[in-house]
Every structure is written in structure tokens, then in C-alpha cells.
Scaffold this active site. Structure first.
Site, PDB file in Angstrom:
ATOM      1  N   ASP A  83       0.804  -1.022  -0.082  1.00 18.91           N
ATOM      2  CA  ASP A  83       0.026   0.026   0.005  1.00 18.91           C
ATOM      3  C   ASP A  83       0.844   1.165   0.033  1.00 18.91           C
ATOM      4  O   ASP A  83       1.947   1.281   0.858  1.00 18.91           O
ATOM      5  CB  ASP A  83      -0.957  -0.072   1.119  1.00 18.91           C
ATOM      6  CG  ASP A  83      -1.807   1.133   1.419  1.00 18.91           C
ATOM      7  OD1 ASP A  83      -2.479   1.483   0.147  1.00 18.91           O
ATOM      8  OD2 ASP A  83      -2.122   1.823   2.468  1.00 18.91           O
ATOM      9  N   HIS A 205      -9.801   5.455  -0.076  1.00 18.93           N
ATOM     10  CA  HIS A 205      -8.632   5.694   0.928  1.00 18.93           C
ATOM     11  C   HIS A 205      -9.292   6.680   2.189  1.00 18.93           C
ATOM     12  O   HIS A 205     -10.205   7.301   1.795  1.00 18.93           O
ATOM     13  CB  HIS A 205      -7.387   6.048   0.410  1.00 18.93           C
ATOM     14  CG  HIS A 205      -6.452   5.122  -0.338  1.00 18.93           C
ATOM     15  ND1 HIS A 205      -5.293   5.059  -0.071  1.00 18.93           N
ATOM     16  CD2 HIS A 205      -6.976   4.551  -1.257  1.00 18.93           C
ATOM     17  CE1 HIS A 205      -4.868   4.100  -1.058  1.00 18.93           C
ATOM     18  NE2 HIS A 205      -5.755   3.536  -1.877  1.00 18.93           N
TER      19      HIS A 205
END
Length: 278
Positions: A83, A205
Site C-alpha cells: 500500500d 482511501h
């Protein structure tokens, strides 16, 4: 159970009109808790390792291999994902270690440079069968998420996906990283327009700042992959504090990390049922 590719988990969720929970691993207890929560909810899940976590551990390999081992032992489909990697060398290392997907984040660069850097990473990853997520717009975490002009433009998103060949796109629609309260104001109309503009799955996100109801609405509007970290860290830390307050003489970390791990597992199970109801 063998590792499940991220693209398979995301593709199935998108076809079903549900969401996929992607949760950040900070240490072994997080990986164990996330998988335990997924098994309780009987839902697939994505374990994410950020570049910040790699920096904390001093290297990717220890936390990646531990996460892969936990994933392979799971009773539900689990993928392991890199990530927010800003360093292409870290992406290549992740591919070599066996991670099935990466998120390459060049969103801080000017648009043309973001396209060029992302396209290069996509070409490398696709040669090795690895799925790539990228970011366009400023999700932020330092006050920028609600500033005019930083949200993702649908036409620019369409051009970015076509130019880079990315498999998923993280977009800025009003959420922000590291939020401690769940009161983010999402732009659902923008999510719908982005969903119509690009064929690739959309990624939210900064989802720790989004309420359960708005997570459900975001998925209905077009989001698929939903990233959560801070919300779990709050549950983890709260459980540690409670245990230490009740046991001030405790010195064995196993005694306070056990309830912390359980607290995270409960939150993961709950969120997964919110994202993908039965």
C-alpha cells in the site's frame, strides 16, 4: 487455503455490487486479527502493508513474509497487498516476495510525471502478473481533502487509466487519511461520475473517517475497494489502555496484545459485513 489474488477478490465484489475491505497490517497481531475477523464474517479480505510500515520495521521482507504466512493459513480468501508505495524499488521487491498486488502512489507528482512513473510500474508488474492500484487527486491527511481542486476529475481519471493501464484507481472524493472521527463528507455524485468515467474499480482511501452508512452509500455509488487503518488502530490502542489501566503491574506484552488483537478482529468482522452484507 492458497493466496487469493487481489484482482479476483475485487472483481467478484464489483460484480456483486459489494465492497472489499482492505486493512493495514502494522505488525503480526494486526495480520492475525484481520484474518480472524474475516473468518468470523466469512468474507474475503485484503492485508495491506504500507511503505510507512516497511519503514517502521526497517525492511519489507519480515512483515511481508509473516503476512503471507497468515494469509495462506486462513479459512477465507485473503490477498496481500503493498500500500502507498512511492518507491519503485519497493514495488519490485514486493513482486519478488510474492505479493499479488501493489498500490503505487505518484499522486504528489505533476500529472504528466505521475502518468509516466505509474505506467512504468504497471508495465513491470503486469509482466509478473501483479495487479496495480494508483492514485489520482489528493486524498490527503494533512488538511487537503476538502480543498477545491484536489478532488479527482472524472475526465482526467479516464485519461489517466487509459494512459497508464492501471487495474484500480484510488480517488479523492472527500475522505482523508488518519481521521480520528467518522464524519468525513463524501461527494457521492462525484463517485458516481467517476464510476461512469472509468472501467477500473474505484478505491476509497481514508475510510476510517467514514461512517457505516456512508460506506454503504459509497459502495452503492460506485466504490469497490475500501481501505481502513486508523479506525483499527484506535480499537487496538483502546484495548491496550483498558488492560493496562486494569492491570498496572502488567509487563508481559502478550497479556495486553491479546485483547487488542481481539478488538481489531471484532471491528474487521463488523466492517466486512457493512461492506458486503449477506
Amino acid at each position: 487455503m492458497p493466496l487469493t489474488p487481489t484482482d479476483e477478490i475485487v472483481r467478484r465484489a464489483r460484480a456483486a455490487g459489494t465492497g472489499v475491505g482492505a486493512f493495514n497490517v502494522l505488525q503480526l497481531e494486526h495480520a492475525q486479527a484481520i484474518v480472524a475477523g474475516a473468518e468470523t464474517a466469512d468474507r474475503p479480505v485484503v492485508l495491506q502493508i504500507s511503505e510507512n510500515t516497511v519503514r517502521y520495521h526497517g525492511a519489507l521482507e519480515p512483515v511481508a513474509l509473516a503476512s503471507l504466512a497468515v494469509a495462506r493459513a486462513a479459512k477465507t480468501p485473503v490477498a496481500v497487498h503493498l500500500d502507498h508505495a512511492e518507491n519503485p524499488d519497493l514495488v519490485r521487491e514486493a513482486v519478488g516476495l510474492g505479493l499479488g498486488s501493489v498500490m503505487f502512489d505518484a499522486s504528489k507528482l505533476p500529472y504528466a510525471e505521475n502518468v509516466a512513473a505509474t505506467r512504468e510500474v504497471v508495465e513491470y508488474c503486469h509482466q509478473h502478473g501483479v495487479w496495480v492500484e494508483a492514485e489520482l487527486g489528493e486524498v490527503g491527511g494533512k488538511g487537503g481533502a476538502h480543498t477545491p481542486g484536489v478532488r479527482t476529475d472524472p475526465e482526467e481519471a479516464r485519461a489517466f487509466v487509459e494512459a497508464t493501464g492501471v487495474d484500480a484507481l484510488a480517488v479523492a472524493v472527500g475522505s482523508s487519511h488518519q481521521m480520528l472521527t467518522r464524519d468525513a463528507v463524501l461527494d457521492f455524485d462525484l463517485i458516481a461520475r467517476l464510476r461512469a468515467a472509468v472501467a477500473t474499480p474505484l478505491v476509497l482511501h481514508g475510510s476510517s473517517g467514514v461512517s457505516d452508512a456512508d460506506l454503504t452509500a459509497a459502495i452503492a455509488a460506485g466504490m469497490t475497494k475500501v481501505n481502513v487503518s486508523t479506525h483499527l488502530n484506535k480499537a487496538f490502542t483502546r484495548a491496550v489502555r483498558v488492560h493496562l489501566a486494569e492491570h498496572p503491574d502488567a509487563v508481559d506484552p502478550r497479556h495486553y496484545l491479546t485483547p487488542a488483537r481481539s478488538a481489531v478482529a471484532r471491528e474487521v468482522a463488523h466492517l466486512l459485513t457493512v461492506l458486503a452484507p449477506s
